[in-house]
Design a protein around this motif. Structure first.
Motif, PDB file in Angstrom:
ATOM      1  N   GLU A   1       3.431  -0.181  13.463  1.00 17.28           N
ATOM      2  CA  GLU A   1       2.337  -0.973  14.048  1.00 17.28           C
ATOM      3  C   GLU A   1       2.130  -2.304  13.333  1.00 17.28           C
ATOM      4  O   GLU A   1       1.293  -3.102  13.752  1.00 17.28           O
ATOM      5  CB  GLU A   1       1.026  -0.160  14.039  1.00 17.28           C
TER       6      GLU A   1
ATOM      7  N   ARG B   1      -5.634 -11.143  19.167  1.00 17.18           N
ATOM      8  CA  ARG B   1      -5.230 -10.415  20.366  1.00 17.18           C
ATOM      9  C   ARG B   1      -4.610 -11.309  21.442  1.00 17.18           C
ATOM     10  O   ARG B   1      -4.812 -11.100  22.636  1.00 17.18           O
ATOM     11  CB  ARG B   1      -6.397  -9.612  20.933  1.00 17.18           C
TER      12      ARG B   1
ATOM     13  N   GLN C   1       0.818  -1.205   0.000  1.00 12.59           N
ATOM     14  CA  GLN C   1       0.000   0.000   0.000  1.00 12.59           C
ATOM     15  C   GLN C   1       0.858   1.265   0.000  1.00 12.59           C
ATOM     16  O   GLN C   1       0.580   2.186   0.757  1.00 12.59           O
ATOM     17  CB  GLN C   1      -0.949  -0.009   1.200  1.00 12.59           C
TER      18      GLN C   1
ATOM     19  N   TRP D   1      -0.644   4.733   0.303  1.00 10.91           N
ATOM     20  CA  TRP D   1      -1.462   5.077   1.462  1.00 10.91           C
ATOM     21  C   TRP D   1      -0.635   5.229   2.727  1.00 10.91           C
ATOM     22  O   TRP D   1      -1.156   5.525   3.776  1.00 10.91           O
ATOM     23  CB  TRP D   1      -2.541   4.005   1.690  1.00 10.91           C
TER      24      TRP D   1
ATOM     25  N   ARG E   1       1.612 -12.931   6.523  1.00 14.14           N
ATOM     26  CA  ARG E   1       0.442 -13.251   5.689  1.00 14.14           C
ATOM     27  C   ARG E   1       0.272 -12.289   4.524  1.00 14.14           C
ATOM     28  O   ARG E   1       0.075 -12.704   3.390  1.00 14.14           O
ATOM     29  CB  ARG E   1      -0.847 -13.220   6.532  1.00 14.14           C
TER      30      ARG E   1
ATOM     31  N   LYS F   1      -2.386 -18.504  10.733  1.00 19.39           N
ATOM     32  CA  LYS F   1      -3.743 -17.939  10.768  1.00 19.39           C
ATOM     33  C   LYS F   1      -3.859 -16.838  11.809  1.00 19.39           C
ATOM     34  O   LYS F   1      -3.081 -16.788  12.760  1.00 19.39           O
ATOM     35  CB  LYS F   1      -4.772 -19.032  11.096  1.00 19.39           C
ATOM     36  N   VAL F   2      -4.872 -16.004  11.624  1.00 19.18           N
ATOM     37  CA  VAL F   2      -5.260 -15.060  12.675  1.00 19.18           C
ATOM     38  C   VAL F   2      -6.635 -15.509  13.145  1.00 19.18           C
ATOM     39  O   VAL F   2      -7.558 -15.611  12.335  1.00 19.18           O
ATOM     40  CB  VAL F   2      -5.377 -13.621  12.135  1.00 19.18           C
ATOM     41  N   ILE F   3      -6.777 -15.818  14.404  1.00 21.05           N
ATOM     42  CA  ILE F   3      -8.069 -16.294  14.895  1.00 21.05           C
ATOM     43  C   ILE F   3      -8.698 -15.274  15.834  1.00 21.05           C
ATOM     44  O   ILE F   3      -9.805 -14.804  15.604  1.00 21.05           O
ATOM     45  CB  ILE F   3      -7.934 -17.685  15.548  1.00 21.05           C
TER      46      ILE F   3
ATOM     47  N   LYS G   1       0.359 -17.869   4.054  1.00 25.00           N
ATOM     48  CA  LYS G   1      -1.009 -17.910   4.588  1.00 25.00           C
ATOM     49  C   LYS G   1      -1.242 -19.079   5.542  1.00 25.00           C
ATOM     50  O   LYS G   1      -2.347 -19.243   6.058  1.00 25.00           O
ATOM     51  CB  LYS G   1      -2.019 -17.997   3.447  1.00 25.00           C
ATOM     52  N   GLY G   2      -0.234 -19.903   5.706  1.00 21.54           N
ATOM     53  CA  GLY G   2      -0.394 -21.029   6.638  1.00 21.54           C
ATOM     54  C   GLY G   2      -0.635 -20.545   8.056  1.00 21.54           C
ATOM     55  O   GLY G   2      -1.407 -21.132   8.807  1.00 21.54           O
TER      56      GLY G   2
ATOM     57  N   ASN H   1       3.005 -13.459   1.909  1.00 23.99           N
ATOM     58  CA  ASN H   1       2.022 -14.419   1.398  1.00 23.99           C
ATOM     59  C   ASN H   1       2.155 -15.803   2.028  1.00 23.99           C
ATOM     60  O   ASN H   1       1.880 -16.821   1.407  1.00 23.99           O
ATOM     61  CB  ASN H   1       2.129 -14.511  -0.128  1.00 23.99           C
TER      62      ASN H   1
ATOM     63  N   GLU I   1      -5.022 -14.465  22.423  1.00 26.43           N
ATOM     64  CA  GLU I   1      -5.849 -15.276  23.315  1.00 26.43           C
ATOM     65  C   GLU I   1      -6.038 -16.715  22.850  1.00 26.43           C
ATOM     66  O   GLU I   1      -6.720 -17.476  23.519  1.00 26.43           O
ATOM     67  CB  GLU I   1      -7.229 -14.619  23.466  1.00 26.43           C
ATOM     68  N   CYS I   2      -5.488 -17.061  21.683  1.00 24.11           N
ATOM     69  CA  CYS I   2      -5.853 -18.371  21.147  1.00 24.11           C
ATOM     70  C   CYS I   2      -4.717 -19.187  20.542  1.00 24.11           C
ATOM     71  O   CYS I   2      -4.855 -20.385  20.352  1.00 24.11           O
ATOM     72  CB  CYS I   2      -6.950 -18.221  20.100  1.00 24.11           C
TER      73      CYS I   2
END
Lengths: 762, 209
Positions: B74, B96, B46, B49, B82, B91-93, B88-89, B86, B98-99
Motif C-alpha cells: 500500500e 487523493r 518502521q 511494525w 518523502r 508535497k502532499v496536499i 521533501k520537495g 527524504n 485532486e490537486c
C-alpha cells in the motif's frame, strides 16, 4: 536619535485603538520616490524564489527530527454529541502506538474563549476533536484512530443560521444561538428614507467558503528540557507563542515558535491551534518530537471558514442620485464557537450617506468555527452593496459610475477626518477606460444571441494601513553585507523580498548582499501578525527606520575616520567621500571595520499612524463576463483592477497579489461553497473534487493598474496593504457584469448555472 | 482542444534538456545515465511494525540514482519519496489525486505520486523537483518560475513545475490555452495562475531560442 514611547490613538479595522508607539523626536525623512530608487518600486524577483522552485524550502510540513513520532486526531462523526464512553485499549495494543490522549487522561485546557476545552466530551460539530493518537508512523496512527471505541449520546443539532435563529432550535449555549447583535446608527435612517424619491429593498445571500491553504495546519513540536520549540505553519509566530504559553501555563521565554515558509493561510492560521497543544502535551510525555499535520477533511471541517451571510439592504435616493439613507440587516453562521459574521463595513464607509442603520447578527450552528478569511465581511458585504447600488442607479436612470461618483465620500463619515489619500476617482476613470466601459450594454441583457456578454464594476474599501508595534533589526557585517531580522511572516506575499529592497536602497548596497530572516520568536523582534493586509505597511517602515539609523551611525563613523564634520560627508553606493576633497574617502566595509563592532546592529520601529487622518485603501474592479443562457454557465473573460494602495514596493509581487486575490474572488463568486446536509448535519463536499475552486482554466485576462503613489501621511515608506483589497470587489464586479449580460439579478453566491437558469426561466 | 492535435513537434526529454540547459542539466543527466552507479537500498524506517511477509523489493531509478527499496503493497510513490528517500520537495496536499501537489515524472510522464503505488514504479525512472537541479543550479524551467514570479507561498510550486516539465517534454512550444489545459490538474490556492502560465511560456521561449 533619542526615542520616546508615546500613547497614540487611531482607528484600526473600525475600532479605536490605543497604541504605544516609539516616536523619534524628529520626524523621519520620507523614503525617496520610486523614480529615485534602485530596488523599491521595481520588478524584482523574489529573493526566496530559489528555495521555493528548487524544492529545498522547508515548510513545517517537511520538518524532520531524529526520533520524531507521528500523530492523528480522531474527530467527531456527529454534528452534536456527548462522549458517553471512550475505550482506547485496543488501539493502544497496536504495535507502534505510543500514546493516546483524550479528555479522560488530560487536564482541561480552556479553548475558544472558554466555550470548550482542547479535549472536550461535549462535541459541537462534525470534526470536533476527540483523541490524539501518537505512533511510530502516520499510517499506524491512522489505523489506531479507527480502533478507538467511542459511545456517543447524540444530541439535537442545527446547521443553518436561519433555523438556529428559530425559538425551538436546538441551543448550542444556554443563552441561545444568537450572539449580541452589532448595531450602529448614523443620523436618522427613517427620516432619510422619507427624503428619498426612490427606494429599494433587496436581500442577498452568500455562502460559507473554506480557506483551503495547500499546506495543512501542521506543527513539529520538540521539548529540550523545559524549552519548547514548535515549527508551525502560521501567520503569527508571536500569536502562537502567547497562545501556547497560556494553554500550557508556561513562561513565554520557554516557548519558541519558528516559521520560515508556510503554504498559505488566508486567515485560517491567525492563532495557536489545538493540534499544537495536543502535540506539545504528547511530546512532553514521550520525550520525543511529535509531528501533527491535518488531512484535507480535517482542513474542511475544523480550522475555519468564511461565515455565510443573509443581508437585507434598504436604500433611498433622490432623483439627482443623492443617497439619503441605507440600512443593513444581516445574519450569518459562525459555527460552534465565538466568531463574527458582520459584513456591514462597506455599506457604512464607501458612499456618502448621512443616515445609516446597521444590525448584524452572528449565529451559532453545529459546524466548524468561522475565522477571519481574506477581508472578513468585506467580500460578502461588497457583493451585496454593489448589487443594490447598481440596481438603484438603473432605477434612477443613471450610469453606475456616475451614481457612485455622485455619492463620493470626501472624508471618513464617522470620524469626520480627511483621508490620508484617496484616489478612487482615478481608479474608476482608468479602470473604465481600460475595460472599455462604453461597450457595456446600455440596457442589461440586450446582447443578441444565446451567449450574452456584460460588464460590471464594484468598489473596494479596506483599512490596511499597518500599525505599530513592529520592529526590525538590521545587522551590518564588516564586508558590507547585511541581515534583516523581523518577527513578522512571509505568507506568500513577498515580505522577504520587499524588506530586502528597502534595506538595500537606504544603505545603497546591492540587493544580493541583504538577507532577510522572518518568523522566529526567539531571535527576532516583534513583528505584526500577517493578516489584515498589515505586513508590508507595518514592517517596511521598521526596516526603513533601522536602515536610516545604521546610515547615521556609518556617517558619524566616516566623519570621525575621515577627520571631517558629519555634514561634510557624502555617501553614495558604498563610498563615503569628503565633499571638499574627493580623494579623502573610504568605503563601507572599511568604516564598519574601523567602528570595530564586527556586526553593527540597529533596531527600527514602525511609528504611529496619524490621528488627524483616516486611512483606507481604495480600488475599483471591472469584470467582463459571458453568460451562456442555454447552460447557465458564467465565464469571466476579463478583469481590470485599479487600486489605490499607496507606494508600490515590488511591482512583480504586487501584480501577483492582485491576480491571486481576483482569482480567489472569482472562485467565490462562481463555484466555492460548503454544502451542509441538513438531515445528517454533515458537510457533503469535503473533498477537493466536490468543493470546487478556481483552477488555471478559469483564468481570465487580468489587467492591474495602480493609481497611487507613496502616502507619506501613513509612514515614511507610504505603503498600504494589498492582500485583501485584491479580493474584495471581484465577486461584486462579476455579479454586476452578470446582471448587465442577462438583465436578471442573481442575489445569491455562488452564481452557479442552476441559479442562472432559475433566474432566467424560473 | 486536444493537446495531441497541436502537438506535432514532439521532442525527447534529452533533446529538451540539451537545448534548454546547455551544460546545465546535461551533467546531471550524464551522471544519471552512467551504468555503474551503485544502487541505494532503502528499507522502511518502521521494520518492527511491519510484517516481513508484507514487504516487497522494488527497483527503480530516482533522479538518476538506482534505488532498491523494501515496501508494503500500500506504500504510495510519494510516501517512498518523502518518507524513505527524504525527498521533501514533492508535497502532499490533498492526498487523493485532486490537486497535483505531488506531481512527479514517471518515465517522463507527469503523474500524481499520491495516486501511484510505489510498486507500480518497478523498473521505472522517477524524476522529482530535486532531480531538475544540477548540483545547486536551477533548471531553466525553475528559473522561469522565479523570473515570472509563478508562485506565492510556494507549497504547490514543485508540483506545478513538474507538471509543466511533463508538458514541455511532450510539447516544447505550447500556447497559453495548451498550458492551461495541461496544468488544469494542479491547484494553486494563492491562485498565481496568470504568472504560472507566463512562467511556462517563458521557459518554452527560452528553450526555443
Amino acid at each position: 536619535m533619542p526615542r520616546k514611547i508615546k500613547k497614540v490613538e487611531y482607528d484600526l479595522y473600525g475600532k479605536k485603538i490605543t497604541a504605544m508607539a516609539e516616536v523619534p523626536e524628529e520626524e523621519l525623512k520620507p523614503l525617496a520616490k520610486n523614480e529615485k530608487l534602485k530596488y523599491v518600486g521595481k520588478d524584482i524577483s523574489r529573493i526566496d524564489g530559489y528555495d521555493k522552485v528548487s524544492g529545498t524550502a522547508t515548510f513545517a510540513f517537511d520538518k524532520e527530527m531524529p526520533r520524531m513520532a507521528y500523530s492523528k486526531i480522531l474527530r467527531s462523526p456527529h454534528p452534536h454529541a456527548e462522549i458517553k464512553t471512550i475505550n482506547t485499549k485496543k488501539a493502544e495494543k497496536l504495535a507502534g502506538v505510543l500514546k493516546i490522549l483524550t479528555h479522560e487522561n488530560t487536564e482541561q485546557i480552556s479553548w475558544y474563549d472558554g466555550t470548550t476545552y482542547v479535549f472536550d466530551k461535549h462535541l459541537r460539530h462534525e470534526g470536533d476533536d476527540i483523541a490524539f493518537i501518537v505512533a511510530e508512523t502516520e499510517e499506524i496512527a491512522n489505523r489506531a484512530a479507527k480502533m478507538i471505541e467511542v459511545q456517543y449520546k447524540q444530541l439535537p443539532y442545527v446547521v443553518t443560521a436561519e433555523e438556529a435563529m428559530k425559538d425551538d432550535a436546538p441551543k448550542l449555549y444556554d443563552d441561545g444561538n444568537v450572539r449580541e447583535p452589532y448595531e450602529f446608527t448614523r443620523g436618522d435612517f427613517n427620516a432619510g428614507l422619507k427624503e428619498a424619491d426612490e427606494t429599494l429593498k433587496e436581500t442577498f445571500t452568500t455562502q460559507v467558503e473554506i480557506h483551503n491553504p495547500t499546506e495543512p495546519h501542521c506543527s513539529v513540536v520538540n521539548w529540550d528540557g523545559d524549552d519548547l520549540t514548535i515549527w508551525d505553519s502560521t501567520q503569527t509566530v508571536f500569536g502562537v507563542r502567547s497562545g501556547i504559553a497560556g494553554a500550557l501555563g508556561i513562561k513565554e521565554n520557554k516557548v519558541r515558535i519558528i516559521k520560515k515558509y508556510m503554504g498559505g493561510g488566508f486567515g485560517s492560521k491567525l492563532e495557536a491551534g489545538k493540534y499544537s497543544v495536543m502535540a506539545a502535551l504528547a511530546s512532553k510525555e514521550l520525550g520525543r518530537p511529535v509531528r501533527v499535520a491535518l488531512d484535507r477533511k480535517e482542513m474542511q471541517l475544523a480550522v475555519g471558514n468564511r461565515p455565510d451571510s443573509n443581508q437585507t439592504i434598504k436604500i433611498g435616493a433622490k432623483k439627482d442620485g443623492t443617497i439619503t439613507a441605507m440600512s443593513h440587516e444581516a445574519f450569518g453562521a459562525i459555527g460552534a464557537h465565538p466568531s463574527g459574521a458582520s459584513c456591514f463595513w462597506p455599506l457604512r464607509q464607501i458612499y456618502k450617506c448621512p443616515n445609516i442603520f446597521v444590525n448584524n447578527k452572528s449565529v451559532y450552528i453545529n459546524a466548524g468555527r468561522a475565522r477571519a478569511f481574506r477581508a472578513p465581511g468585506h467580500v460578502q458585504g461588497t457583493f451585496a452593496l454593489e448589487g443594490i447600488i447598481d440596481d438603484m442607479a438603473e432605477k434612477l436612470g443613471m450610469d453606475p459610475i456616475d451614481f457612485r461618483m455622485k455619492n463620493y465620500a470626501e472624508k471618513d463619515q464617522d470620524s469626520g477626518l480627511p483621508y490620508s489619500s484617496k484616489r478612487l476617482k482615478e481608479a474608476y476613470k482608468q479602470g473604465a477606460e481600460k475595460i472599455g466601459w462604453n461597450r457595456r450594454n446600455k440596457k442589461a441583457g440586450s446582447t443578441e444571441g444565446p451567449v450574452k456578454k456584460g460588464i460590471g464594476v464594484a468598489t473596494q474599501i479596506w483599512w490596511g494601513a499597518g500599525t505599530p508595534p513592529t520592529r526590525a533589526t538590521l545587522k551590518l557585517n564588516t564586508d558590507g553585507s547585511a541581515r534583516v531580522l523581523c518577527g513578522t511572516q512571509d505568507i506568500g506575499g513577498g515580505t522577504y523580498t520587499i524588506l530586502a529592497q528597502v534595506a538595500a536602497d537606504v544603505l545603497e548596497i546591492p540587493l544580493k548582499n541583504v538577507e532577510v530572516f522572518l518568523g522566529d520568536t526567539a531571535n527576532h523582534p516583534y513583528g505584526v501578525t500577517s493578516g489584515g493586509s498589515l505586513t508590508a505597511p507595518s514592517a517596511t517602515p521598521a526596516v526603513y527606520d533601522a536602515a536610516l539609523q545604521m546610515k547615521d551611525k556609518l556617517i558619524s563613523g566616516a566623519a570621525a575616520f575621515l577627520d571631517i564634520p558629519e555634514e561634510q560627508v557624502s555617501y553614495k553606493e558604498g563610498v563615503f567621500t569628503d565633499k571638499n576633497d574627493s580623494s579623502n574617502k573610504a568605503d563601507l566595509p572599511k568604516i564598519v571595520d574601523e567602528i570595530g563592532e564586527n556586526v553593527m546592529v540597529t533596531t527600527g520601529a514602525r511609528g504611529p499612524n496619524p490621528d488627524d487622518y483616516y486611512i483606507n485603501s481604495f480600488g475599483a474592479q471591472f469584470a467582463e463576463v459571458e453568460v451562456d443562457t442555454m447552460t447557465g454557465k458564467v465565464k469571466v473573460l476579463r478583469v481590470v483592477a485599479a487600486h489605490d494602495i499607496g507606494r508600490v514596493i515590488n511591482s512583480k509581487t504586487l501584480t501577483n497579489q492582485l491576480e491571486g486575490g481576483i482569482m480567489q474572488g472569482l472562485g467565490y463568486a462562481l463555484m466555492e461553497q460548503r454544502i451542509m446536509d441538513k438531515p445528517t448535519g454533515k458537510m457533503v463536499n469535503v473533498s477537493w473534487h466536490d468543493y470546487k475552486m478556481a483552477t488555471v482554466m478559469d483564468t481570465p485576462q487580468i489587467d492591474s493598474i495602480v493609481v497611487s503613489d507613496a502616502d507619506y501621511k501613513i509612514s515614511p515608506v507610504g505603503a498600504k496593504g494589498v492582500g485583501e483589497p485584491a479580493m474584495i470587489p471581484t465577486p461584486g464586479a462579476i455579479g454586476n457584469a452578470v446582471y448587465n449580460a442577462i438583465g436578471v439579478r442573481i442575489k445569491s453566491l455562488p452564481i452557479t448555472p442552476d441559479k442562472v437558469l432559475d433566474a432566467l426561466y424560473g | 482542444m486536444s493537446e495531441e492535435n497541436t502537438n506535432k513537434k514532439k521532442i525527447s526529454r534529452r533533446r529538451f534538456i540539451t537545448k534548454t540547459g546547455a551544460g546545465i542539466v546535461g551533467s546531471y543527466f550524464l551522471a544519471s545515465s552512467l551504468k555503474n552507479v551503485s544502487a541505494k537500498t532503502v528499507t522502511p524506517t518502521q521494520p518492527l511494525w511491519v510484517d516481513e511477509k508484507r514487504l516487497f523489493t522494488l527497483h527503480l531509478k530516482v533522479n538518476g540514482q538506482k534505488v532498491r527499496a523494501r515496501v508494503t503493497p500500500e506504500t504510495t510513490l510519494v510516501d517512498l519519496l518523502r518518507n524513505e528517500l527524504n525527498l521533501k520537495g514533492t508535497k502532499v496536499i490533498c492526498g487523493r489525486g485532486e490537486c497535483g501537489g505531488c506531481t512527479v515524472l514517471l518515465d517522463d510522464k507527469a503523474v500524481y505520486s499520491c495516486h501511484t503505488l510505489a510498486l507500480d514504479a518497478e523498473g521505472k525512472e522517477v524524476t522529482t523537483i530535486e532531480g531538475l537541479l544540477d548540483g545547486e543550479k536551477l533548471h531553466p524551467l525553475q528559473e522561469a518560475f522565479v523570473e515570472e514570479d509563478g508562485l506565492q507561498c510556494g507549497f504547490c510550486t514543485p508540483g506545478q513545475i513538474m507538471a509543466a516539465y511533463g508538458l514541455l517534454l511532450r510539447n516544447p512550444n505550447p500556447n497559453a490555452e495548451q498550458i492551461k489545459y495541461n496544468m488544469a490538474g494542479n491547484i494553486c490556492r494563492c491562485s498565481a495562475y496568470p504568472k504560472i502560465v507566463k512562467s511556462v511560456q517563458t521557459a518554452a521561449k527560452n528553450f526555443n531560442n
